[in-house]
Write a protein that holds these residues in place. Structure first.
Motif: not given
Length: 524
Positions: A100, A102-106, A170, A172, A462-463
């Protein structure tokens, strides 16, 4: 020889330029033939010995460096956390059961499979992953993915099969690192380089290595999915002469070879009993030093873009097995824009007008090119195209070793370089590792705050929507500034006997033989 960051990209394709590279997949080869497998492949059978050949000797101490000498053994003996799906461009789990980001790719949470053992019998744990990633961070290792590994701020195991990585920014593109970092056994890693012990988790055991001669791999009977391992044994022969590899395939002495010239591979594949295998791929650009005349003028660089007949290169050098393009990315990259890829068309009259506007006429300059049939053939077309608009390009032909050395020093000694790079990396990784793209200290003397910001945006998106927007903006600036002139992207083509199937190419161009088979096991 080992390959790290820029050297990895250039050298992997240098091997590929000679027709060399390939490997991977996560599906059962029995039901899902790998990319490039022909319908003429014989039926799946169990048993037998597959004999393959390569031009470079094995380098068992360099698995993290993505050494060309390990092209047939690395992903057959060892395994990575994930591998990129060649069709979708998305990661597929190998040793990682799930993850998984993270949404912020950190940060990323990873859950490992709990049914994996090294060939020595010890079970895989999160600590093995941490050991491997720390080795990838160590400059002494020279890992292919070191630039990405350096972004890992902390690694924390949560039991035997879970771990969390946190990043300084970030990241990704972390899966590009996973692709080139086979998991090592800390207990035996110090013995890898000697080639007597290479303790992996893959379908085949590293049985023996005779330097300069042969690597022998045998089936790992305790593999978690051993029923889908078809061969009993794989012999990897070292045949230094590319022509001799073709002869060995034709004679039946080997069933597949890496290192034959692409033209020879295509020629043999037209004969009954042989087929092409497509894998990996390379981007071939002409890069221009903006600190040296005449390329210190943007109009001249743009003129070069219009002057070169890319489609002629595709047809005359690559036999149609390539794409003429103005972008250096693989077409599966998120945000790849076909309109931008066709921004510059072949317009020699427009090139002449731009040169006249810039006040440049009859300029002479050297172009560094690799000493391979492919590179020198491409250069000849480029030279003729440039001569037609009033520019005189002279070749400076280098061996791969000389070429890598100059790239490492960031001093090519000439205003122009015909480069040969793997285009396996995501744009977010390429712009921070390929020597012509990095924003600071690149090979071409190109720098600007605007460019640095665009690179940062590409690496931190990231998206999918953000990645598309960032790459589109980067491409627009890249095309306008024209400090690098993409010419073609192309797959690597090799030839195999149709008696062998299941050879699986990775996005980086290596070969996984783990689920290969012989339609007639008695021939091996």
């Amino acid at each position: 020889m080992s390959l790290r960051t820029s050297a990895w990209q250039s050298r992997l394709i240098a091997g590929a330029a000679a027709g060399a590279a390939l490997l991977t997949s996560g599906c059962s080869a029995a039901t899902h033939p790998a990319a490039g497998q022909s319908a003429t492949t014989g039926p799946v059978r169990d048993g037998g010995t597959l004999t393959v050949a390569q031009t470079s000797d094995a380098d068992p101490g360099s698995f993290l460096k993505t050494s060309v000498g390990n092209i047939l053994s690395e992903y057959t003996v060892l395994e990575t956390l994930t591998l990129m799906d060649a069709k979708t461009g998305k990661p597929k789990g190998v040793l990682a059961k799930s993850w998984k980001l993270a949404p912020d790719a950190k940060s990323i949470d990873i859950t490992l499979r709990d049914d994996v053992t090294f060939h020595s019998g010890r079970k895989l744990t999160a600590q093995d992953v941490i050991f491997t990633l720390k080795k990838a961070q160590d400059p002494a290792t020279g890992a292919a993915g070191m630039a990405i590994a350096d972004q890992i701020k902390s690694m924390r195991a949560k039991g035997d099969h879970e771990l969390t990585l946190t990043f300084t920014k970030p990241t990704p593109n972390i899966f590009d690192l996973f692709e080139t970092a086979p998991i090592l056994n800390p207990a035996t890693y110090s013995d890898y380089a000697a080639g007597k012990v290479v303790d992996g988790t893959g379908r085949f055991v590293w049985k023996s290595w005779t330097p300069g001669g042969r690597v022998v791999l045998t089936k790992y009977a305790k593999y978690r999915d051993a029923k889908n391992t078809h061969l009993n044994k794989i012999n990897i022969e070292v045949i230094n002469d590319p022509t001799a590899i073709v002869s060995a395939i034709r004679s039946g002495r080997v069933q597949y070879g890496v290192g034959a010239a692409a033209l020879d591979a295509r020629s043999l594949s037209r004969q009954p009993g042989y087929a092409l295998l497509s894998s990996g791929g390379s981007a071939i650009p002409l890069s221009l030093d903006v600190t040296k005349a005449p390329f210190d003028k943007k109009a001249v660089r743009q003129a070069v873009q219009y002057a070169i007949d890319r489609r002629r290169i595709v047809q005359q050098v690559e036999g149609g097995h390539a794409d003429a393009t103005d972008l250096p990315w693989k077409t599966s990259a998120v945000g790849y824009d076909r309109a931008q890829a066709g921004h510059y068309t072949y317009q020699p009259d427009k090139a002449k007008k731009l040169l006249a506007k810039a006040g440049v006429k009859g300029a002479s300059f050297k172009v560094v090119t690799l000493n391979t049939p492919e590179a020198t053939s491409i250069f000849q077309i480029v030279k003729n195209n440039l001569a037609a608009v009033g520019l005189n390009a002279k070749p400076e032909v280098l061996s791969a070793t000389e070429y890598d050395g100059r790239i490492a020093k960031r001093d090519m000694g000439t205003p122009a370089v015909l480069m040969m790079n793997s285009n396996a990396l995501l744009p977010a990784s390429a712009v921070t590792s390929r020597p012509e793209f990095v924003p600071n200290g690149n090979l071409l003397g190109f720098k600007s705050p605007a460019y640095s910001k665009l690179v940062q945006n590409v690496t931190r998106a990231t998206t999918p929507d953000a990645q598309k927007k960032a790459l589109h903006a980067y491409n627009a600036y890249f095309l306008d500034q024209a400090f690098t002139v993409p010419l073609i992207t192309r797959p690597t083509l090799t030839v195999r006997s149709t008696s062998v199937g299941g050879i699986a190419p990775t996005q980086a161009g290596f070969l996984n033989l783990g689920q290969a088979w012989l339609s007639d096991p008695n021939q091996g």
